[in-house]
Scaffold this active site. Structure first.
Site, mmCIF file in Angstrom:
data_model
loop_
_atom_site.group_PDB
_atom_site.id
_atom_site.type_symbol
_atom_site.label_atom_id
_atom_site.label_comp_id
_atom_site.label_asym_id
_atom_site.label_seq_id
_atom_site.Cartn_x
_atom_site.Cartn_y
_atom_site.Cartn_z
ATOM 1 C CE1 TYR A 145 -3.952 2.167 0.636
ATOM 2 C CE2 TYR A 145 -2.674 3.126 2.416
ATOM 3 C CZ TYR A 145 -3.779 3.152 1.592
ATOM 4 O OH TYR A 145 -4.713 4.167 1.714
ATOM 5 C CB VAL A 188 -13.420 4.932 13.356
ATOM 6 C CG1 VAL A 188 -14.812 5.474 13.644
ATOM 7 C CG2 VAL A 188 -12.366 5.965 13.730
HETATM 8 P P1 NAD Z 1 -12.713 1.694 0.460
HETATM 9 O O1 NAD Z 1 -12.024 0.391 0.547
HETATM 10 O O2 NAD Z 1 -14.032 1.856 1.154
HETATM 11 O O3 NAD Z 1 -12.918 2.152 -1.046
HETATM 12 C C1 NAD Z 1 -12.071 1.753 -2.101
HETATM 13 C C2 NAD Z 1 -12.942 1.476 -3.313
HETATM 14 O O4 NAD Z 1 -12.107 1.118 -4.406
HETATM 15 C C3 NAD Z 1 -13.909 0.302 -3.097
HETATM 16 O O5 NAD Z 1 -15.179 0.632 -3.589
HETATM 17 C C4 NAD Z 1 -13.279 -0.831 -3.897
HETATM 18 O O6 NAD Z 1 -14.238 -1.784 -4.333
HETATM 19 C C5 NAD Z 1 -12.633 -0.068 -5.028
HETATM 20 N N1 NAD Z 1 -11.499 -0.785 -5.635
HETATM 21 C C6 NAD Z 1 -10.465 -1.382 -4.993
HETATM 22 N N2 NAD Z 1 -9.622 -1.916 -5.897
HETATM 23 C C7 NAD Z 1 -10.129 -1.638 -7.125
HETATM 24 C C8 NAD Z 1 -9.720 -1.933 -8.454
HETATM 25 N N3 NAD Z 1 -8.606 -2.625 -8.703
HETATM 26 N N4 NAD Z 1 -10.481 -1.480 -9.483
HETATM 27 C C9 NAD Z 1 -11.634 -0.780 -9.250
HETATM 28 N N5 NAD Z 1 -12.067 -0.486 -7.999
HETATM 29 C C10 NAD Z 1 -11.323 -0.904 -6.957
HETATM 30 O O7 NAD Z 1 -11.662 2.778 1.015
HETATM 31 P P2 NAD Z 1 -11.837 4.350 1.259
HETATM 32 O O8 NAD Z 1 -11.565 4.613 2.676
HETATM 33 O O9 NAD Z 1 -13.091 4.827 0.648
HETATM 34 O O10 NAD Z 1 -10.586 4.914 0.434
HETATM 35 C C11 NAD Z 1 -10.735 5.513 -0.840
HETATM 36 C C12 NAD Z 1 -9.382 6.031 -1.316
HETATM 37 O O11 NAD Z 1 -8.880 6.999 -0.404
HETATM 38 C C13 NAD Z 1 -8.330 4.930 -1.437
HETATM 39 O O12 NAD Z 1 -7.550 5.171 -2.577
HETATM 40 C C14 NAD Z 1 -7.495 5.128 -0.188
HETATM 41 O O13 NAD Z 1 -6.162 4.704 -0.382
HETATM 42 C C15 NAD Z 1 -7.580 6.627 0.020
HETATM 43 N N6 NAD Z 1 -7.378 6.953 1.437
HETATM 44 C C16 NAD Z 1 -8.382 6.770 2.338
HETATM 45 C C17 NAD Z 1 -8.141 7.037 3.680
HETATM 46 C C18 NAD Z 1 -9.220 6.866 4.728
HETATM 47 O O14 NAD Z 1 -8.944 7.054 5.912
HETATM 48 N N7 NAD Z 1 -10.459 6.552 4.356
HETATM 49 C C19 NAD Z 1 -6.878 7.483 4.103
HETATM 50 C C20 NAD Z 1 -5.885 7.624 3.141
HETATM 51 C C21 NAD Z 1 -6.135 7.370 1.806
HETATM 52 N N1 UDP Z 2 -6.184 -0.456 15.754
HETATM 53 C C1 UDP Z 2 -6.560 -0.982 16.979
HETATM 54 N N2 UDP Z 2 -7.621 -1.834 16.992
HETATM 55 C C2 UDP Z 2 -8.348 -2.164 15.894
HETATM 56 C C3 UDP Z 2 -7.958 -1.608 14.643
HETATM 57 C C4 UDP Z 2 -6.865 -0.760 14.619
HETATM 58 O O1 UDP Z 2 -5.947 -0.697 18.009
HETATM 59 O O2 UDP Z 2 -9.309 -2.939 16.021
HETATM 60 C C5 UDP Z 2 -5.043 0.494 15.719
HETATM 61 C C6 UDP Z 2 -3.966 0.172 14.679
HETATM 62 O O3 UDP Z 2 -3.012 -0.717 15.197
HETATM 63 C C7 UDP Z 2 -3.396 1.572 14.424
HETATM 64 C C8 UDP Z 2 -4.596 2.503 14.608
HETATM 65 O O4 UDP Z 2 -5.552 1.768 15.372
HETATM 66 O O5 UDP Z 2 -2.421 1.882 15.387
HETATM 67 C C9 UDP Z 2 -5.235 2.931 13.297
HETATM 68 O O6 UDP Z 2 -5.458 1.754 12.534
HETATM 69 P P1 UDP Z 2 -6.281 1.727 11.178
HETATM 70 O O7 UDP Z 2 -6.256 0.319 10.709
HETATM 71 O O8 UDP Z 2 -7.598 2.381 11.375
HETATM 72 O O9 UDP Z 2 -5.483 2.663 10.180
HETATM 73 P P2 UDP Z 2 -3.921 2.994 9.971
HETATM 74 O O10 UDP Z 2 -3.767 4.364 10.500
HETATM 75 O O11 UDP Z 2 -3.081 2.019 10.714
HETATM 76 O O12 UDP Z 2 -3.759 2.879 8.502
#
Ligand code: NAD
Ligand code: UDP
Length: 319
Positions: A145, A188
């Protein structure tokens, strides 16, 4: 003027909220997804809307669709899910980025990359600002990732330099809210689902590691402000909430707000789990006039109400 906009990963947690906001503002939206971690449930409210089109497609395959803007979100985001198929995750980031960049290059349209705070790895600089190059283990279980997203950023900036493509790179920090999947596996969702169902709250490690949590509506405002900023604003720009707390504090808050009797238990800390994380959002404030406005308690209450409404007891994904 309304636009036709491609959202890859549009059936996911963030993507579906973005589709909704874009539709609410009068745009036409093409939601592309392979439904690996996303769900039809997230987008069912817009299925009858003629401005909304679903394209079941994998971002690792070339895509041809006529649009004015692209938001590239297709990639599993929860550690549990992105580590389940690490090769697939790396492909979604790198080949996916190449495919959306090629699509954007054909008509020279703006393309936004959903990058991540994970590009900073386990940071030695706190808070993290965009000029910090990060501390990432290239061969650990999170690398598929972290390094995938880092390579995608490289591709975006190379297309910008080489092809003059208008790019927008945002580094998203931990975001939460309604429409997270109950089995998402991120902290969360896990803590709320566990607290609501009376199951043990699983803290990984001693719970002193820190994060900050941004409510999804605030993030969407940031993504759209970035997309609609001037062409000189390429990023990378951090988007996240600048209020840091420990995971133990989050667990206690989830217990309090759900009025739950769940016990806190400890599980091993996952390999390479960052010890601390906090965004410096000065650049977003300065260039996009963006600041998150939803307090954590308020956002958690709304998220709890959402999980109560989906009620059924799902199987939790834990590491
Ligand atoms: P999520 O897993 O809910 O959404 C990802 C979506 O992408 C899903 O609908 C999944 O089916 C689709 N997907 C995955 N692989 C695919 C592929 N090969 N082709 C087509 N579709 C595909 O996650 P999210 O939290 O909604 O995250 C969305 C984006 O934001 C991601 O790129 C993630 O890396 C980025 N992001 C999210 C967070 C967060 O905290 N939510 C933090 C950092 C980055
Ligand atoms: N974490 C936890 N319990 C859980 C899931 C996650 O203590 O059930 C912790 C995890 O080890 C990390 C933080 O919560 O330190 C945030 O984890 P998350 O998977 O939400 O996202 P990250 O920031 O690690 O990508």
């Amino acid at each position: 003027m309304t636009k036709r906009i491609l959202v890859t990963g549009g059936a996911g947690f963030v993507g579906s909220r973005l589709c909704k906001r874009l539709l609410d503002e009068g745009n036409r939206v093409v939601c592309m997804d392979n439904f690996s971690t996303g769900s039809v449930g997230n987008i069912e409210a817009f299925l009858g809307d003629p401005a909304f089109t679903i394209l079941k497609h994998d971002v690792t395959e070339a895509v041809t669709v006529g649009v004015d803007q692209i938001y590239n979100l297709a990639c599993p985001a929860s550690p549990v899910h992105y580590q389940a198929d690490p090769v697939g995750t790396l492909k979604a980031s790198v080949i996916g980025a190449l495919n959306v960049l090629e699509l954007a290059r054909r008509t020279n349209i703006p393309v936004l990359q959903a990058s991540t705070s994970e590009v900073y790895g386990d940071p030695h600089v706190h808070p993290q600002s965009e000029d910090y190059p990060g501390n990432v283990n290239p061969i650990g279980p999170r690398a598929c990732y972290d390094e995938g997203k880092r390579s995608a950023e490289t591709l975006f900036f190379d297309y910008h330099r080489q092809c003059k493509l208008p790019i927008k790179v945002v580094r998203i920090f931990n975001t939460y809210g309604p429409h997270m999947h109950p089995a998402d596996g991120r902290v969360v969702a896990n803590f709320i689902v566990q607290a609501l169902s009376g199951r043990d709250i699983t803290i990984y490690g001693d719970g002193t590691q820190t994060r900050s949590f941004c409510y999804v509506d605030d993030l969407i405002s940031g993504l759209m402000a970035m997309m609609n900023s001037g062409p000189e604003v390429t990023g990378p720009i951090n988007l996240g909430n600048p209020e840091e707390l420990t995971i133990r504090e989050l667990a206690n808050m989830a217990l309090e707000l759900t009025n739950s009797n769940s016990r806190i238990v400890h599980r091993p800390l996952p390999v390479d789990d960052p010890r601390q994380r906090l965004p410096d959002i000065g650049k977003a404030t300065r260039l996009l006039d963006w600041n998150p406005t939803t307090a954590l308690r308020e956002g958690l209450m709304r998220t709890i109400a959402y999980f109560e409404s989906v009620a059924a007891k799902p199987v939790l994904a834990t590491v």
